[in-house]
Design a protein around this motif. Structure first.
Motif, short mmCIF file in Angstrom:
data_model
loop_
_atom_site.label_atom_id
_atom_site.label_comp_id
_atom_site.label_asym_id
_atom_site.label_seq_id
_atom_site.Cartn_x
_atom_site.Cartn_y
_atom_site.Cartn_z
N ILE A 44 0.85 -1.21 0.00
CA ILE A 44 0.00 0.00 0.00
C ILE A 44 0.88 1.24 0.00
O ILE A 44 0.67 2.17 -0.78
CB ILE A 44 -0.97 0.02 1.21
N ASP A 45 1.88 1.23 0.86
CA ASP A 45 2.73 2.41 0.99
C ASP A 45 3.42 2.77 -0.32
O ASP A 45 3.40 3.91 -0.76
CB ASP A 45 3.78 2.17 2.07
N ARG A 46 4.05 1.77 -0.94
CA ARG A 46 4.83 2.06 -2.15
C ARG A 46 3.94 2.41 -3.35
O ARG A 46 4.30 3.22 -4.18
CB ARG A 46 5.73 0.87 -2.49
N THR A 47 2.76 1.79 -3.44
CA THR A 47 1.88 2.12 -4.56
C THR A 47 1.25 3.50 -4.34
O THR A 47 1.08 4.28 -5.27
CB THR A 47 0.76 1.08 -4.72
N ARG A 48 0.93 3.78 -3.08
CA ARG A 48 0.31 5.07 -2.79
C ARG A 48 1.25 6.23 -3.14
O ARG A 48 0.83 7.27 -3.61
CB ARG A 48 -0.06 5.14 -1.31
N GLU A 49 2.54 5.99 -2.90
CA GLU A 49 3.53 7.01 -3.26
C GLU A 49 3.39 7.36 -4.75
O GLU A 49 3.43 8.53 -5.13
CB GLU A 49 4.92 6.41 -3.01
N LEU A 50 3.22 6.34 -5.58
CA LEU A 50 3.13 6.55 -7.03
C LEU A 50 1.82 7.22 -7.43
O LEU A 50 1.81 8.12 -8.27
CB LEU A 50 3.24 5.21 -7.77
N THR A 51 0.69 6.79 -6.84
CA THR A 51 -0.59 7.40 -7.24
C THR A 51 -0.63 8.87 -6.77
O THR A 51 -1.19 9.72 -7.44
CB THR A 51 -1.81 6.63 -6.67
N THR A 52 -0.02 9.14 -5.62
CA THR A 52 0.01 10.52 -5.13
C THR A 52 0.80 11.39 -6.10
O THR A 52 0.36 12.48 -6.49
CB THR A 52 0.64 10.59 -3.72
N LYS A 53 1.99 10.89 -6.50
CA LYS A 53 2.83 11.64 -7.47
C LYS A 53 2.08 11.88 -8.77
O LYS A 53 2.26 12.90 -9.42
CB LYS A 53 4.09 10.84 -7.77
N ALA A 54 1.24 10.93 -9.15
CA ALA A 54 0.51 11.05 -10.42
C ALA A 54 -0.76 11.90 -10.26
O ALA A 54 -1.58 11.96 -11.17
CB ALA A 54 0.16 9.65 -10.93
N GLY A 55 -0.94 12.51 -9.08
CA GLY A 55 -2.08 13.40 -8.87
C GLY A 55 -3.37 12.69 -8.49
O GLY A 55 -4.46 13.26 -8.59
N GLY A 56 -3.26 11.44 -8.02
CA GLY A 56 -4.45 10.67 -7.64
C GLY A 56 -5.05 11.15 -6.33
O GLY A 56 -4.41 11.88 -5.56
#
Ligand code: GLA
Length: 400
Positions: A109-121
């Motif tokens: 969850i932590d590592r994927t969330r980092e990516l979705t946050t960066k992508a403006g999710g």
């Protein structure tokens, strides 16, 4: 299970399968070749927006049984919005015992969330979640990658962002390294994400990867039995890491970026500088890479006998050179390959217990199963379990 646990309907459902690696074992972290396919056993993530303010609740059902109410663990998170898992120097917080199911959940969850946050999710909001899987945990069938990728699919669904598959694959592998403490290669997360029904994936485990879909034989020609030894030897985790380390040492010694780039003749030239163990490790990796190519050729020609022999040779090499098998797996393979109608057999995954696969003619499935069951009970006074699997597709969001 979700309804029972939370008294309402779920909003999201995602699923990711386990995998069998046909051949190419212990080669992925050396930049080598693999040939895995996913199986029709899955890890499900079933979730809905959290009901309790400031709190997320994640229940993991007992892996394997998936009985209603068989929750064997729960993870209560303070507030998913305030930073789910505060990382200390890139490491998981002390509450997450490395290797526990919680560390896999936290990491993915932590590592994927980092990516979705960066992508403006959308930011993650609190969640109520049930995780249920019929991929046997610790069985060498990538139950952890199935869990990680199912969670990564959920993070994408809830954030409204679809990430590039290879970003998710790498993020989940990284989570496995830093949260679960397993220095795994990329094979499991890749096949779980990219698999297509009735195909195996042939892939070189390094940039630019270039996975190729290889059609698998039809189920009326080939039966694939997964035989679970139901043992997991305690040394598994440490021994896996020590093999990875041994390969890294060889890479340094031989001046190669990847051990899989070196040929056996070059290793023989340096024979006096390396130990017998190191020589055997290098031999396994190099010959196993060659076997992957030969196996793809057999699949293309429909040569199931040839394919089976390659698998059995792979097992011999994992037992004698790489030394990651155990007596239970050796007995399963030795018994299976003497049965008529069996093409070949070998252990799968990291080793030291878990499962073996047996390739056989569909007509002999019952008699091979009976023979193995009887042998196992007589020899080890316990039961092995078996199931026929079919090549399945990759991870999916089922309800968005
Ligand atoms: C485990 C790891 C994989 C791979 C296999 C052995 O499944 O997760 O990356 O190294 O062992 O082939």
């Amino acid at each position: 299970m979700f309804v029972q646990q939370f008294n309402r309907k779920p909003r999201w459902i995602t699923a990711a399968p386990g995998r069998v690696n046909l051949i190419g074992e212990h080669t992925d972290y050396t930049g080598g070749f693999v040939l895995p396919f996913t199986i029709d056993r899955d890890c499900y993530v079933i979730a809905a927006p959290g009901e309790i303010a400031g709190m997320s609740r994640i229940f993991a059902a007992d892996m394997g049984t998936a009985e209603v109410g068989a929750a064997h663990g729960e993870l209560w998170l303070a507030d998913i919005r305030k930073g789910l898992y505060p990382l200390v120097g890139g490491k998981p917080p002390s509450g997450f015992a490395r290797g526990s199911w919680k560390s896999y959940v936290g990491g993915a969850i932590d590592r994927t969330r980092e990516l979705t946050t960066k992508a403006g999710g959308k930011a993650l909001a609190n969640v109520d979640m049930v995780i249920a899987s019929d991929v046997p945990a610790g069985g060498g069938l990538a139950s952890s990658a199935a869990l990680e990728i199912a969670l990564a699919m959920w993070v994408q669904a809830t954030s409204g962002v679809e990430l590039a598959p290879w970003d998710v694959i790498k993020a989940c592998r990284e989570a496995e390294h830093s949260f679960a403490g397993v220095p795994c290669g990329v094979m499991d997360q890749a096949v779980v994400t990219l698999a297509q029904e009735n195909h195996a994936i042939m892939m070189r485990c390094r940039e630019p990867y270039k996975p190729v879909q290889v059609p698998m034989p039809a189920s009326d020609k080939l039966a694939i039995l997964v035989v679970n030894s139901n043992v997991r030897h305690a040394l598994a985790a440490g021994e896996y890491a020590s093999r990875v380390e041994a390969c890294k040492q060889l890479e340094t010694l031989l001046g190669a970026l990847y051990l899989s780039d070196v040929d056996l003749a070059s290793v023989e030239n340096r024979r006096s500088e390396i130990s017998e163990d190191q020589f055997n490790i290098a031999t396994h990796v190099m010959e196993e890479n060659t076997r992957v190519h030969a196996a793809v050729d057999c699949l293309k020609r429909g040569d199931l006998c040839g394919l089976g022999q390659l698998l059995t040779r792979s097992h011999d090499s994992l037992r004698d050179f790489y030394r990651v098998s155990c007596q239970e797996l050796d007995a399963i393979v030795a018994t299976a390959i003497t049965h008529s109608g069996v093409f070949g057999a070998r252990m799968v995954g990291g080793g030291f217990g878990g499962c073996a696969i047996v390739l056989c003619m569909p007509e002999v499935v019952e008699s091979v199963s009976r023979t193995l069951r009887d042998m196992y009970r007589a020899k080890f006074s316990r039961d092995c379990s078996m199931t026929r699997v079919n090549p399945a597709g990759g991870a999916a969001v089922i309800v968005k």
